[in-house]
Design an enzyme around this catalytic site. Structure first.
Site, PDB file in Angstrom:
ATOM      1  N   LEU A  90     -23.827 -47.085 -83.825  1.00  0.00           N
ATOM      2  CA  LEU A  90     -24.938 -46.959 -83.902  1.00  0.00           C
ATOM      3  C   LEU A  90     -25.293 -47.220 -84.782  1.00  0.00           C
ATOM      4  O   LEU A  90     -26.820 -47.054 -84.509  1.00  0.00           O
ATOM      5  CB  LEU A  90     -25.437 -46.334 -82.623  1.00  0.00           C
ATOM      6  CG  LEU A  90     -24.344 -46.200 -80.853  1.00  0.00           C
ATOM      7  CD1 LEU A  90     -25.103 -45.088 -79.857  1.00  0.00           C
ATOM      8  CD2 LEU A  90     -25.495 -47.827 -79.994  1.00  0.00           C
ATOM      9  N   ILE A 102     -26.635 -44.963 -91.197  1.00  0.00           N
ATOM     10  CA  ILE A 102     -28.305 -46.424 -91.935  1.00  0.00           C
ATOM     11  C   ILE A 102     -29.526 -44.699 -91.594  1.00  0.00           C
ATOM     12  O   ILE A 102     -30.643 -44.425 -92.339  1.00  0.00           O
ATOM     13  CB  ILE A 102     -28.424 -46.437 -91.141  1.00  0.00           C
ATOM     14  CG1 ILE A 102     -27.064 -48.301 -91.309  1.00  0.00           C
ATOM     15  CG2 ILE A 102     -29.612 -47.544 -91.388  1.00  0.00           C
ATOM     16  CD1 ILE A 102     -27.221 -49.028 -93.041  1.00  0.00           C
ATOM     17  N   CYS A 137     -11.806 -56.651-109.643  1.00  0.00           N
ATOM     18  CA  CYS A 137     -10.719 -56.050-109.822  1.00  0.00           C
ATOM     19  C   CYS A 137      -9.172 -56.923-109.479  1.00  0.00           C
ATOM     20  O   CYS A 137      -9.213 -58.000-110.384  1.00  0.00           O
ATOM     21  CB  CYS A 137     -10.675 -55.196-108.806  1.00  0.00           C
ATOM     22  SG  CYS A 137     -10.106 -53.834-109.017  1.00  0.00           S
ATOM     23  N   GLU A 197       2.965 -56.616-109.071  1.00  0.00           N
ATOM     24  CA  GLU A 197       1.980 -56.814-107.750  1.00  0.00           C
ATOM     25  C   GLU A 197       3.081 -57.324-106.697  1.00  0.00           C
ATOM     26  O   GLU A 197       3.196 -57.125-105.750  1.00  0.00           O
ATOM     27  CB  GLU A 197       0.607 -56.533-107.731  1.00  0.00           C
ATOM     28  CG  GLU A 197       0.100 -55.777-105.958  1.00  0.00           C
ATOM     29  CD  GLU A 197      -1.296 -55.653-105.550  1.00  0.00           C
ATOM     30  OE1 GLU A 197      -1.802 -56.198-106.677  1.00  0.00           O
ATOM     31  OE2 GLU A 197      -1.004 -55.151-104.869  1.00  0.00           O
ATOM     32  N   HIS A 206     -15.405 -51.650-110.911  1.00  0.00           N
ATOM     33  CA  HIS A 206     -15.919 -52.788-109.150  1.00  0.00           C
ATOM     34  C   HIS A 206     -17.445 -52.448-109.272  1.00  0.00           C
ATOM     35  O   HIS A 206     -18.035 -50.991-108.822  1.00  0.00           O
ATOM     36  CB  HIS A 206     -15.493 -51.380-107.999  1.00  0.00           C
ATOM     37  CG  HIS A 206     -14.009 -51.739-107.446  1.00  0.00           C
ATOM     38  ND1 HIS A 206     -14.236 -52.015-106.550  1.00  0.00           N
ATOM     39  CD2 HIS A 206     -13.105 -51.391-108.067  1.00  0.00           C
ATOM     40  CE1 HIS A 206     -12.091 -53.065-106.738  1.00  0.00           C
ATOM     41  NE2 HIS A 206     -12.042 -52.332-107.180  1.00  0.00           N
ATOM     42  N   GLU A 244     -19.945 -53.644-107.754  1.00  0.00           N
ATOM     43  CA  GLU A 244     -20.301 -52.871-107.250  1.00  0.00           C
ATOM     44  C   GLU A 244     -21.213 -51.784-106.020  1.00  0.00           C
ATOM     45  O   GLU A 244     -22.124 -51.474-105.415  1.00  0.00           O
ATOM     46  CB  GLU A 244     -20.199 -54.152-105.482  1.00  0.00           C
ATOM     47  CG  GLU A 244     -18.613 -53.647-104.833  1.00  0.00           C
ATOM     48  CD  GLU A 244     -17.642 -53.840-105.607  1.00  0.00           C
ATOM     49  OE1 GLU A 244     -17.404 -54.261-106.772  1.00  0.00           O
ATOM     50  OE2 GLU A 244     -15.737 -53.680-105.152  1.00  0.00           O
TER      51      GLU A 244
HETATM   52  N1  GLN Z   1      -4.252 -54.749-106.533  1.00  0.00           N
HETATM   53  C1  GLN Z   1      -4.365 -54.427-107.475  1.00  0.00           C
HETATM   54  C2  GLN Z   1      -4.220 -53.403-108.248  1.00  0.00           C
HETATM   55  O1  GLN Z   1      -3.871 -52.779-107.306  1.00  0.00           O
HETATM   56  C3  GLN Z   1      -5.899 -54.937-107.411  1.00  0.00           C
HETATM   57  C4  GLN Z   1      -6.850 -53.306-106.899  1.00  0.00           C
HETATM   58  C5  GLN Z   1      -8.111 -53.940-106.187  1.00  0.00           C
HETATM   59  O2  GLN Z   1      -8.561 -55.263-106.053  1.00  0.00           O
HETATM   60  N2  GLN Z   1      -8.884 -52.993-106.243  1.00  0.00           N
HETATM   61  O3  GLN Z   1      -4.470 -53.065-109.613  1.00  0.00           O
END
Ligand code: GLN
Length: 539
Positions: free
Chosen positions: A16, A20, A383, A407, A509, A511
């Protein structure tokens, strides 16, 4: 003045928008000169959302202190422009972990350890921990889930006790419910709200304010009926109509006088009425854009809007700064092939490659980046998006066949992205990545330097892998430059192609740090580049 506590519960259904509403109320109180923080208590057993797949609860939001948290904390920061921390998000798992650790240490002196009082005490501790910092006039605590859920019970009991212990004048409860519209009857129905309030009452809590989510306006009669049957003051039945954007909600709550009702109930001075001029200005620009632009968001969780919540919102903020609306076109990276990429991405004015984990959808991201690089489309990689632009460059420019991240392929002949040294011995998945704020030194004269206007920046991280510095010379000689590095370790934080109109990948990041008051300069300039203007905007 002692700290005032506001608990926000939800009834009838989930989703709901408690986050916010909490953030909007906090904004209104902040505008009246009060310092406010918001906390989310999540009734699930994961210790934090860091190990959750984004399909479960959406994006995992990361704070400066490296906490992996619920995405609602992102809303709190975007609205309030004040950083949050680990203390702002607590789960049942964390509470049990603390209690069990204490039990193992013998702290309970031979007592039987029980939900009441030990778990409820720990819940209360998590709330007072914020209040006791002395930094906040008001602590708003949002309780996840819906009243009536088995797993919410200890939280509701803790709120009941909290009100007794801290005094009625210092603690209040806002309950958010849904007033559904039955099309066949042509009516709004208040019964589910009445039931939900009764459930809360049966658990010992009388809410002080009801915020009613509704698709249609509530009449005065309906409000009175709700007030009568739920034991609520008439003025404290607040209508919350579906809004065009989440950024409308603070103004809607102001019109409904939610802040005034709260201040009166908690015996707090009304102070000056908030004008929210800059907020209104933001909304006007958002709603009357000079243009629309299309930006492709390439990811593998695109079916779920909340998976990239902070990126979506950062693009909203950046759009407003450029007086345009960014139409984000979600592109599933698994759908992209060398053959169809041109068709899929032909209308995009910018491409943003999202963060992520694991192999699925990786090749599509690399194909999208090649397209951006070769066709001079503004590119922004975050990232994993940055790691992919490195892999793409290695394969297609440096001709390092099968270059990859460790990875995705532990046996790759060219591990251009490798596991970080300190990660090699870690076996636990939860809370063990490189997390939170680290500084980055930005190279003078680079695009990043132009954008930030500084040589030292701090951004938030969440990763286990990094650029493999053994390849750095080869990359730089071929035209991809490392323009940001961690000053202590040399870890590459930013990659750019100076020859390209706008090509930047960041290991961090950005963002997470974009707010209404402070749109993030990387997003602002990415959008500017997508519009087709080269000049750098100071955010
Ligand atoms: N998988 C990548 C890492 O662990 C990027 C991680 C991500 O995009 N947050 O480095």
């Amino acid at each position: 003045m002692s700290t005032k506590y506001i608990f926000v519960t939800g009834g009838v259904t989930s989703s709901l928008g408690k986050g916010i509403i909490s953030a909007s109320l906090a904004k209104l109180l902040q505008e009246r000169g009060y310092s406010v923080t918001i906390q989310k208590l999540d009734p699930y057993i994961n210790v934090d959302p860091g190990t959750l797949n984004p399909y479960e609860h959406g994006e995992c939001y990361v704070t400066d202190d490296g906490a992996e948290t619920d995405l609602d904390l992102g809303h709190y920061e975007r609205f309030l422009n004040v950083p949050t921390s680990q203390a702002n998000n607590v789960t049942t798992g964390r509470i049990y972990q603390t209690v069990i650790d204490k039990e193992r240490r013998g702290d309970y002196l031979g007592k039987t350890v029980q939900i009441i009082p030990h778990i409820t005490d720990e819940i209360k501790n998590c709330v007072t921990k914020l209040g006791n910092t002395g930094q906040f006039d008001v602590v708003i605590t949002e309780i996840g889930g819906t009243v009536g859920d088995i797993e919410s019970l200890p939280y509701i009991e803790a709120v009941r006790q909290f009100r007794y212990e801290h005094g009625y004048d210092n603690v209040m409860v806002i309950h958010l419910t849904l007033i559904p519209y039955l099309a066949a009857a042509g009516e709004l129905k208040t019964k589910p709200t009445q039931h939900s309030v009764k459930t809360l009452q049966s658990q010992g809590i009388q809410p002080d304010v009801l915020v009613c989510r509704t698709e249609y306006p509530l009449s005065e009669d309906q409000k009175r009926k709700i007030a009568l049957f739920c034991n609520i003051n008439d003025k404290a039945v607040i209508e919350s109509r579906d809004a065009e954007t989440i950024y409308d909600v603070p103004l809607m709550m102001k019109d409904e006088k939610l802040d005034q009702v709260v201040l009166e109930r908690l015996h707090m001075e009304l102070r000056d009425e908030p004008t929210l001029e800059y907020w209104k200005d933001f909304l006007t620009k958002f709603k009357q854009p000079k243009q629309h632009i299309r930006v492709g968001l390439i990811g593998k969780y695109v079916e779920l809007q909340d998976a990239y919540k902070s990126i979506q919102e950062a693009l909203v903020h950046a759009g407003v700064m450029n007086e345009c609306v960014v139409d984000v076109v979600s592109v599933h990276s698994e759908d992209l092939t060398d053959e169809n990429v041109g068709e899929h991405l032909k209308d995009m004015q910018g491409l943003l490659v999202a963060p992520g984990f694991g192999k699925r959808g990786l090749e599509g991201k690399i194909i999208a980046i090649r397209h951006a690089r070769e066709h001079n489309v503004p590119f922004f990689g975050i990232c994993l998006g940055m790691q992919c632009c490195v892999i793409e460059y290695a394969r297609n420019v440096l001709n390092l066949e099968d270059a990859n991240s460790e990875e995705m392929d532990a046996k790759t002949p060219h591990p251009v992205i490798g596991i970080m040294e300190e990660q090699k011995t870690i076996t636990n998945m939860g809370g063990t990545m490189r997390l939170g704020a680290y500084t980055c030194e930005v190279q003078v004269g680079s695009l990043a330097h132009n954008i930030y206007g500084r040589t030292e920046i701090s951004e938030r991280h969440r990763h286990r892998y990094e650029f493999n510095n053994k390849y750095l010379d080869a990359f730089e000689a071929a035209g991809m430059k490392a323009t940001g590095k961690n000053p202590a370790t040399g870890l590459v934080e930013i990659m750019e192609i100076p020859e390209h109109p706008f090509f930047i990948g960041v290991q961090f990041h950005p963002e997470y740090k974009s707010t209404v008051a402070n749109p993030h300069p990387l997003f602002v300039n990415f959008v500017k580049a997508a519009i087709g203007e080269k000049q750098v905007v100071e955010a």
